[in-house]
Design an enzyme around this catalytic site. Sequence first.
Site, PDB file in Angstrom:
ATOM      1  N   ASN A  48      -0.480  15.809  19.355  1.00  0.00           N
ATOM      2  CA  ASN A  48      -0.754  14.836  20.421  1.00  0.00           C
ATOM      3  C   ASN A  48      -1.961  15.251  21.252  1.00  0.00           C
ATOM      4  O   ASN A  48      -2.887  14.469  21.485  1.00  0.00           O
ATOM      5  CB  ASN A  48       0.459  14.721  21.354  1.00  0.00           C
ATOM      6  CG  ASN A  48       1.560  13.845  20.794  1.00  0.00           C
ATOM      7  OD1 ASN A  48       1.393  13.187  19.773  1.00  0.00           O
ATOM      8  ND2 ASN A  48       2.698  13.847  21.460  1.00  0.00           N
ATOM      9  N   ARG A 374      -2.082  -0.081  10.363  1.00  0.00           N
ATOM     10  CA  ARG A 374      -1.821   1.223   9.739  1.00  0.00           C
ATOM     11  C   ARG A 374      -0.779   1.023   8.652  1.00  0.00           C
ATOM     12  O   ARG A 374       0.249   0.386   8.889  1.00  0.00           O
ATOM     13  CB  ARG A 374      -1.285   2.235  10.756  1.00  0.00           C
ATOM     14  CG  ARG A 374      -2.188   2.516  11.940  1.00  0.00           C
ATOM     15  CD  ARG A 374      -1.623   3.658  12.780  1.00  0.00           C
ATOM     16  NE  ARG A 374      -2.206   3.701  14.116  1.00  0.00           N
ATOM     17  CZ  ARG A 374      -3.356   4.291  14.415  1.00  0.00           C
ATOM     18  NH1 ARG A 374      -4.049   4.884  13.453  1.00  0.00           N
ATOM     19  NH2 ARG A 374      -3.820   4.309  15.662  1.00  0.00           N
ATOM     20  N   ARG A 404      -7.822   3.976  14.844  1.00  0.00           N
ATOM     21  CA  ARG A 404      -8.215   5.362  15.115  1.00  0.00           C
ATOM     22  C   ARG A 404      -7.473   6.370  14.246  1.00  0.00           C
ATOM     23  O   ARG A 404      -6.248   6.370  14.180  1.00  0.00           O
ATOM     24  CB  ARG A 404      -8.005   5.681  16.593  1.00  0.00           C
ATOM     25  CG  ARG A 404      -8.502   7.057  16.994  1.00  0.00           C
ATOM     26  CD  ARG A 404      -8.530   7.198  18.489  1.00  0.00           C
ATOM     27  NE  ARG A 404      -9.611   6.398  19.079  1.00  0.00           N
ATOM     28  CZ  ARG A 404      -9.503   5.766  20.248  1.00  0.00           C
ATOM     29  NH1 ARG A 404      -8.386   5.815  20.915  1.00  0.00           N
ATOM     30  NH2 ARG A 404     -10.532   5.093  20.724  1.00  0.00           N
ATOM     31  N   HIS A 434      -5.060  -5.757  16.460  1.00  0.00           N
ATOM     32  CA  HIS A 434      -3.889  -4.890  16.594  1.00  0.00           C
ATOM     33  C   HIS A 434      -2.583  -5.656  16.409  1.00  0.00           C
ATOM     34  O   HIS A 434      -1.506  -5.063  16.378  1.00  0.00           O
ATOM     35  CB  HIS A 434      -3.935  -4.233  17.989  1.00  0.00           C
ATOM     36  CG  HIS A 434      -2.952  -3.132  18.190  1.00  0.00           C
ATOM     37  ND1 HIS A 434      -1.893  -3.240  19.061  1.00  0.00           N
ATOM     38  CD2 HIS A 434      -2.856  -1.902  17.626  1.00  0.00           C
ATOM     39  CE1 HIS A 434      -1.191  -2.122  19.040  1.00  0.00           C
ATOM     40  NE2 HIS A 434      -1.747  -1.295  18.180  1.00  0.00           N
ATOM     41  N   TYR A 467       9.893   5.334  14.006  1.00  0.00           N
ATOM     42  CA  TYR A 467       9.403   4.566  15.150  1.00  0.00           C
ATOM     43  C   TYR A 467      10.429   3.479  15.444  1.00  0.00           C
ATOM     44  O   TYR A 467      10.893   2.804  14.519  1.00  0.00           O
ATOM     45  CB  TYR A 467       8.081   3.864  14.838  1.00  0.00           C
ATOM     46  CG  TYR A 467       6.833   4.702  14.886  1.00  0.00           C
ATOM     47  CD1 TYR A 467       6.855   6.076  14.672  1.00  0.00           C
ATOM     48  CD2 TYR A 467       5.600   4.115  15.134  1.00  0.00           C
ATOM     49  CE1 TYR A 467       5.694   6.829  14.701  1.00  0.00           C
ATOM     50  CE2 TYR A 467       4.427   4.858  15.164  1.00  0.00           C
ATOM     51  CZ  TYR A 467       4.488   6.212  14.945  1.00  0.00           C
ATOM     52  OH  TYR A 467       3.326   6.950  14.977  1.00  0.00           O
TER      53      TYR A 467
END
Length: 719
Positions: A48, A374, A404, A434, A467
Amino acid sequence: MSKFDKQDYFKNRELSWLEFNERVLEEAREPENPLLERANFLGITQSNVDEFFMVRVASLNKMYSVNIETTDASGMTPKEQIDKINEKEQEMVTRRYTTYNRSIVPQLEKNNIKLITASETTEEQYKFIHRYFNDELYPVLTPLADDSSRPFPFISNNSLNIAVRLHETDNKKNRRFATVRIPDVFTRIIRLPYEENSFILLEDIIKEFIGTLFIGYKVSDAATYRVIRDMDLDVAEEDTSDLLREVQKQLKKREHGGVMRLEIESSMHNRLKSRLIETLDVDKKAVYEINGPIDLTFLKKLPGLIEGHPELRYSKFKPFVDPALANNKNFFTQIRKKDFFMHHPYDSFSSVVNFIGQAATDPNVLAIKMTLYRVSGKSPIINYLGLAAQHGKQVTVLVEVKARFDEENNVRWAKQLEKMGCHVIYGLVGLKTHCKIALVIRHDDDGIRRYIHLGTGNYNDVTANFYTDMGIITADGDIGIDASNLFNMLSGYSEPPYFHKLHISPKRIRSFIDKKIDNEIKSAKAGHKAVIKMKMNSLSDQKIIEHLYEASAAGVKIQLIIRGICCLKTDIPGVSDNIEVHSIVGRFLEHSRIYYFYNEGNEDVYLSSADMMTRNLNRRVELLFPALDDKIKHKIISIFGTMWDDNMKTRILQGDIFTHLDRRGHTRLDVQEYFVTEAEQKNQLLLDRQRAEKRNASTFIPMTHHDDSPRLPGSDKEE
């Protein structure tokens, strides 16, 4: 200027993020968490903060380098922020390595899991690492001299290196310097023979035998170091007609970004240290002396190498699959009947994958359109999209090549999709796309119909296992039209004057949220009940925060669940008295976004890909969508309520500091543990029902689905 626009009302964004990472570190220090999961959390804190320095600190350094002295909402200049970040991170490094040295390593040893150095090996193990060095490592290693004729080599981002100080065997005064890069073609954690679960780090083997690389010289000091560089991608889209080529060019350039942080072993000799600092041109405040192995991200891989010890890990569970969305069912027949809601990872992401899979081979499907931000390295969704194209369907895929640290992966997938016959687009100039949406156009018996999946998270079958995200699959006509208009906007020249039920950023999500907040303010001022509930990853947009302050001052009750950055402060008299903020960090990364407004008892519920951050609201294509089905709406409200009642992982914001909830007198509730148990019970009830059907094959027992699925014992909550 708003009356709530005061510097004291806002927490600095970057310091708030560092405090979030501190909450992750607390999970590594939590004795109730399984030991190997604690090690994993410690590794996560490292990765992180590495990314944070590569991007956020890099951005601040760029501003400072061009003498920008304007302040953020909290009143800090870029230079002040950089200094505060380094000050806070120095404290965090100490805490991380105290956790590693005094807690994680000793606890591992108690469980016969050893991370040892060369001096701690047995005679047989020492012979093994000596052979390993000679046979495997020595041929690959390259010693790089640092002298007047051979300048200091370029040190790439995030690479581990060994700085060496040496002298001629017969001349101690003639000091020399060199560096050796630790090759990343080898695994960093080496399993040692003759003892189960015994490991050594690659750099420790190299340091033990590093003198072999310098014949005729004596090594007096060898210490590991690592550089973190500016890795932010700066793509000038308006200057290029080929975005893919420009991204690839920038990927090569960013490897040479400026140094943001230098980590060195605390045992490094002062002369070596000074030489590195001077040569790499790094601010002394950004030099971190490390009491242990540099780069703790190896701890994320350690649990996968341990043999046995299931008690040291989170227990595995099987996500629930709605029977109506089982792979042997026709998804389109089921979706025509009603909307489906999924709460991942408790509900299996396989339903989303299989939705695309069925669309790929269904002869009545005409087209598939999808956004990919992603995806995993071996994405089944990519394969299904290629299969659909091979079956003659029109397949359009928006691949966000500026996602990113997934840029390289996404460029590769974009090329692969084009080879498979898909039409690949890259979105709008200057904006990241996004939003997460998949649109399937099908020729049904009664005409053309659109089937849509809308999600809060990425189409990544791997991260969907850890997630928490939410998604809805629907055949709603208005949403279908909106979805078509969105893709036309992304792929061509189209600016729809309005959307029926979807809300799109840039701009439109902000204006919609502002309108909903205004409605609650109006209700509160009229003396009616007014409530706002929001769950998101981060809250940093100054105007949204000011609007929430205004709502609080008007009497609107506001509950916020925020995982990461929170620039809003509570307990400001007359400003944020009615705002409560919780943060949950646990086994799963809380990634879903929920936006709830009481609306005079109508209880409007929305899910979104967007956080309340300026970049999401102004500079990205984002999606906010409604829960139209009443049972889905109440399910989401129930999930939020259960999360709000968590008393094991919840921290509460007091002023600008998150503190542990006082658990005294409360029945234990770990919300993620609760939803895992709920999924397991639903699976068991479904299995019992299926077994009963087999035993009573002659008796018809109706199968219950989504809206009337089996209820949990002792629970009055609808599933």
